[in-house]
Structures are given as structure tokens and as C-alpha cells.
Design a protein around this motif. Sequence first.
Motif, PDB file in Angstrom:
ATOM      1  N   ILE A 111       6.311  49.398 -19.887  1.00  0.00           N
ATOM      2  CA  ILE A 111       5.649  49.979 -21.058  1.00  0.00           C
ATOM      3  C   ILE A 111       5.767  51.483 -20.908  1.00  0.00           C
ATOM      4  O   ILE A 111       5.180  52.065 -19.985  1.00  0.00           O
ATOM      5  CB  ILE A 111       4.162  49.573 -21.141  1.00  0.00           C
ATOM      6  CG1 ILE A 111       4.019  48.075 -21.288  1.00  0.00           C
ATOM      7  CG2 ILE A 111       3.484  50.291 -22.300  1.00  0.00           C
ATOM      8  CD1 ILE A 111       2.591  47.587 -21.329  1.00  0.00           C
ATOM      9  N   LEU A 112       6.557  52.100 -21.781  1.00  0.00           N
ATOM     10  CA  LEU A 112       6.813  53.535 -21.735  1.00  0.00           C
ATOM     11  C   LEU A 112       7.254  53.958 -20.343  1.00  0.00           C
ATOM     12  O   LEU A 112       8.286  53.548 -19.873  1.00  0.00           O
ATOM     13  CB  LEU A 112       5.597  54.317 -22.230  1.00  0.00           C
ATOM     14  CG  LEU A 112       5.146  54.005 -23.663  1.00  0.00           C
ATOM     15  CD1 LEU A 112       3.852  54.718 -23.991  1.00  0.00           C
ATOM     16  CD2 LEU A 112       6.230  54.374 -24.664  1.00  0.00           C
ATOM     17  N   ASP A 113       6.453  54.771 -19.642  1.00  0.00           N
ATOM     18  CA  ASP A 113       6.853  55.279 -18.326  1.00  0.00           C
ATOM     19  C   ASP A 113       6.245  54.477 -17.177  1.00  0.00           C
ATOM     20  O   ASP A 113       6.268  54.902 -16.032  1.00  0.00           O
ATOM     21  CB  ASP A 113       6.474  56.756 -18.196  1.00  0.00           C
ATOM     22  CG  ASP A 113       4.980  56.992 -18.318  1.00  0.00           C
ATOM     23  OD1 ASP A 113       4.272  56.084 -18.798  1.00  0.00           O
ATOM     24  OD2 ASP A 113       4.513  58.078 -17.933  1.00  0.00           O
ATOM     25  N   VAL A 114       5.698  53.290 -17.460  1.00  0.00           N
ATOM     26  CA  VAL A 114       5.076  52.448 -16.428  1.00  0.00           C
ATOM     27  C   VAL A 114       5.900  51.182 -16.241  1.00  0.00           C
ATOM     28  O   VAL A 114       6.253  50.510 -17.205  1.00  0.00           O
ATOM     29  CB  VAL A 114       3.627  52.065 -16.829  1.00  0.00           C
ATOM     30  CG1 VAL A 114       3.002  51.153 -15.787  1.00  0.00           C
ATOM     31  CG2 VAL A 114       2.785  53.301 -17.053  1.00  0.00           C
ATOM     32  N   VAL A 115       6.207  50.869 -14.980  1.00  0.00           N
ATOM     33  CA  VAL A 115       6.878  49.617 -14.647  1.00  0.00           C
ATOM     34  C   VAL A 115       5.874  48.760 -13.885  1.00  0.00           C
ATOM     35  O   VAL A 115       5.265  49.223 -12.918  1.00  0.00           O
ATOM     36  CB  VAL A 115       8.141  49.853 -13.788  1.00  0.00           C
ATOM     37  CG1 VAL A 115       8.848  48.537 -13.521  1.00  0.00           C
ATOM     38  CG2 VAL A 115       9.081  50.846 -14.450  1.00  0.00           C
ATOM     39  N   VAL A 116       5.688  47.527 -14.344  1.00  0.00           N
ATOM     40  CA  VAL A 116       4.725  46.618 -13.736  1.00  0.00           C
ATOM     41  C   VAL A 116       5.480  45.579 -12.913  1.00  0.00           C
ATOM     42  O   VAL A 116       6.440  44.966 -13.388  1.00  0.00           O
ATOM     43  CB  VAL A 116       3.857  45.928 -14.814  1.00  0.00           C
ATOM     44  CG1 VAL A 116       2.877  44.950 -14.178  1.00  0.00           C
ATOM     45  CG2 VAL A 116       3.123  46.973 -15.646  1.00  0.00           C
ATOM     46  N   TYR A 117       5.032  45.394 -11.676  1.00  0.00           N
ATOM     47  CA  TYR A 117       5.621  44.426 -10.760  1.00  0.00           C
ATOM     48  C   TYR A 117       4.596  43.341 -10.480  1.00  0.00           C
ATOM     49  O   TYR A 117       3.405  43.608 -10.388  1.00  0.00           O
ATOM     50  CB  TYR A 117       6.042  45.102  -9.448  1.00  0.00           C
ATOM     51  CG  TYR A 117       7.124  46.119  -9.662  1.00  0.00           C
ATOM     52  CD1 TYR A 117       8.465  45.755  -9.584  1.00  0.00           C
ATOM     53  CD2 TYR A 117       6.813  47.434  -9.983  1.00  0.00           C
ATOM     54  CE1 TYR A 117       9.466  46.681  -9.807  1.00  0.00           C
ATOM     55  CE2 TYR A 117       7.815  48.367 -10.213  1.00  0.00           C
ATOM     56  CZ  TYR A 117       9.133  47.982 -10.118  1.00  0.00           C
ATOM     57  OH  TYR A 117      10.120  48.898 -10.353  1.00  0.00           O
ATOM     58  N   ARG A 118       5.088  42.114 -10.349  1.00  0.00           N
ATOM     59  CA  ARG A 118       4.212  40.983 -10.039  1.00  0.00           C
ATOM     60  C   ARG A 118       4.752  40.264  -8.808  1.00  0.00           C
ATOM     61  O   ARG A 118       5.919  40.418  -8.446  1.00  0.00           O
ATOM     62  CB  ARG A 118       4.133  40.022 -11.219  1.00  0.00           C
ATOM     63  CG  ARG A 118       5.454  39.379 -11.549  1.00  0.00           C
ATOM     64  CD  ARG A 118       5.314  38.232 -12.527  1.00  0.00           C
ATOM     65  NE  ARG A 118       6.611  37.703 -12.909  1.00  0.00           N
ATOM     66  CZ  ARG A 118       7.347  36.866 -12.171  1.00  0.00           C
ATOM     67  NH1 ARG A 118       6.919  36.474 -11.007  1.00  0.00           N
ATOM     68  NH2 ARG A 118       8.530  36.453 -12.602  1.00  0.00           N
ATOM     69  N   GLN A 119       3.887  39.464  -8.215  1.00  0.00           N
ATOM     70  CA  GLN A 119       4.307  38.693  -7.059  1.00  0.00           C
ATOM     71  C   GLN A 119       5.273  37.598  -7.500  1.00  0.00           C
ATOM     72  O   GLN A 119       5.133  37.031  -8.585  1.00  0.00           O
ATOM     73  CB  GLN A 119       3.094  38.059  -6.381  1.00  0.00           C
ATOM     74  CG  GLN A 119       2.179  39.083  -5.763  1.00  0.00           C
ATOM     75  CD  GLN A 119       0.863  38.474  -5.360  1.00  0.00           C
ATOM     76  OE1 GLN A 119       0.229  37.793  -6.145  1.00  0.00           O
ATOM     77  NE2 GLN A 119       0.465  38.723  -4.136  1.00  0.00           N
ATOM     78  N   LYS A 120       6.233  37.313  -6.658  1.00  0.00           N
ATOM     79  CA  LYS A 120       7.207  36.267  -6.951  1.00  0.00           C
ATOM     80  C   LYS A 120       6.632  34.936  -6.458  1.00  0.00           C
ATOM     81  O   LYS A 120       7.007  34.419  -5.419  1.00  0.00           O
ATOM     82  CB  LYS A 120       8.531  36.582  -6.259  1.00  0.00           C
ATOM     83  CG  LYS A 120       9.663  35.694  -6.674  1.00  0.00           C
ATOM     84  CD  LYS A 120      10.948  36.135  -6.003  1.00  0.00           C
ATOM     85  CE  LYS A 120      12.091  35.246  -6.422  1.00  0.00           C
ATOM     86  NZ  LYS A 120      13.323  35.667  -5.765  1.00  0.00           N
ATOM     87  N   LEU A 121       5.658  34.456  -7.221  1.00  0.00           N
ATOM     88  CA  LEU A 121       4.962  33.215  -6.902  1.00  0.00           C
ATOM     89  C   LEU A 121       4.815  32.400  -8.186  1.00  0.00           C
ATOM     90  O   LEU A 121       4.894  32.949  -9.280  1.00  0.00           O
ATOM     91  CB  LEU A 121       3.550  33.514  -6.363  1.00  0.00           C
ATOM     92  CG  LEU A 121       3.429  34.225  -5.031  1.00  0.00           C
ATOM     93  CD1 LEU A 121       1.992  34.670  -4.804  1.00  0.00           C
ATOM     94  CD2 LEU A 121       3.890  33.318  -3.912  1.00  0.00           C
ATOM     95  N   PRO A 122       4.541  31.098  -8.074  1.00  0.00           N
ATOM     96  CA  PRO A 122       4.244  30.329  -9.285  1.00  0.00           C
ATOM     97  C   PRO A 122       3.025  30.917 -10.002  1.00  0.00           C
ATOM     98  O   PRO A 122       2.135  31.485  -9.372  1.00  0.00           O
ATOM     99  CB  PRO A 122       3.928  28.922  -8.745  1.00  0.00           C
ATOM    100  CG  PRO A 122       4.526  28.885  -7.380  1.00  0.00           C
ATOM    101  CD  PRO A 122       4.526  30.284  -6.870  1.00  0.00           C
TER     102      PRO A 122
END
Length: 161
Positions: A111-122
Motif C-alpha cells: 500500500i503506497l510506500d508500505v510493504v506488508v509481510y506475513r508468515q508463510k503458514l496456513p
Amino acid sequence: MPHSEKTSKSISPIFYPQPFWRYALLFQSWSQLGSWLLIVLLTTLSIYSFLGGLKESPPLAGLLLGVAFGSLTSVVMVVPAQFRIASNNVESIKNVLLALENMRYVESYRILDVVVYRQKLPRFLRWREGEVRVRRNPEGIVIDGPRSILGMVRAKLMNAI
């Protein structure tokens, strides 16, 4: 490899950006509370039914209390925290991404200048509170996320720089 004084000045300590009352609530969202309750109930009932065949099985209330208090560790681990990196160069971003990648985080969305990372889990094993947000601005990089994860990312960055 010990970090230099320059490194410790370019990476801020971890701090808690939310008002105190947000941390006092412990649960950061209704979905986190609901997910936690479901996990606690299913775990308690599974253990209770497994132990039900024993001659002296623990009382259900005691088992529920033990599971609930024991599982609060996972809730405390995802309290929101933040740290900043004074440098905004490509190498700094690369080090952040490598640290997240090594911890099994993948890019979720931008979103605009923010990159969101999530855990690689179910999905059922992930909470939104476990997401890490990396924002670049002219002054540097701001990293928001769960306290436990940020502690590990910051330690890796301190050793990488």
C-alpha cells in the motif's frame, strides 16, 4: 561479529508506539481474541478427551486454566512494536528482506510506500498481528510488527551491518 558504534546509532532500539492502554488489553483485535479462544477450547477438549480414559484425569476447569495461561505467551509475543533504521539505501532494505525471508516471511501486499509481510503458514495458524510492515521514507526505514519478530530481525541487522 560485534557491531560498531555506527551500527547501533543507525538502528534504533525497539519501542512501543501504541498508547499504554492498547498493551494493557493484551489482545489487539477481536479476531485475535476469537482465534485464541477457539484454539484454547479445541486444545483443552482434545487433551481432556485423550486423558478421559485415565483413572484420575485432571478436572476440565483446571485443564482449561492451564491451557489458557500457557497459550498467553503467543499473545504476548505479538504485541505491536517498532524500530527504525536511519539509512534508506538498497543494502539496508536488502538486509531487512533477507532477515524476514530467513524467518519464513513472504510479501503479502503493498500500500503506497508500505510493504506488508506475513508468515508463510496456513491461514488458521496466522494472526494479522503477526504481520511485519516495512515503510521507506526520506529519513530511513520504519519497521512495525510483533515484538518477538522485530527483536530477531533487529539482532540480524545489527550483525549484518
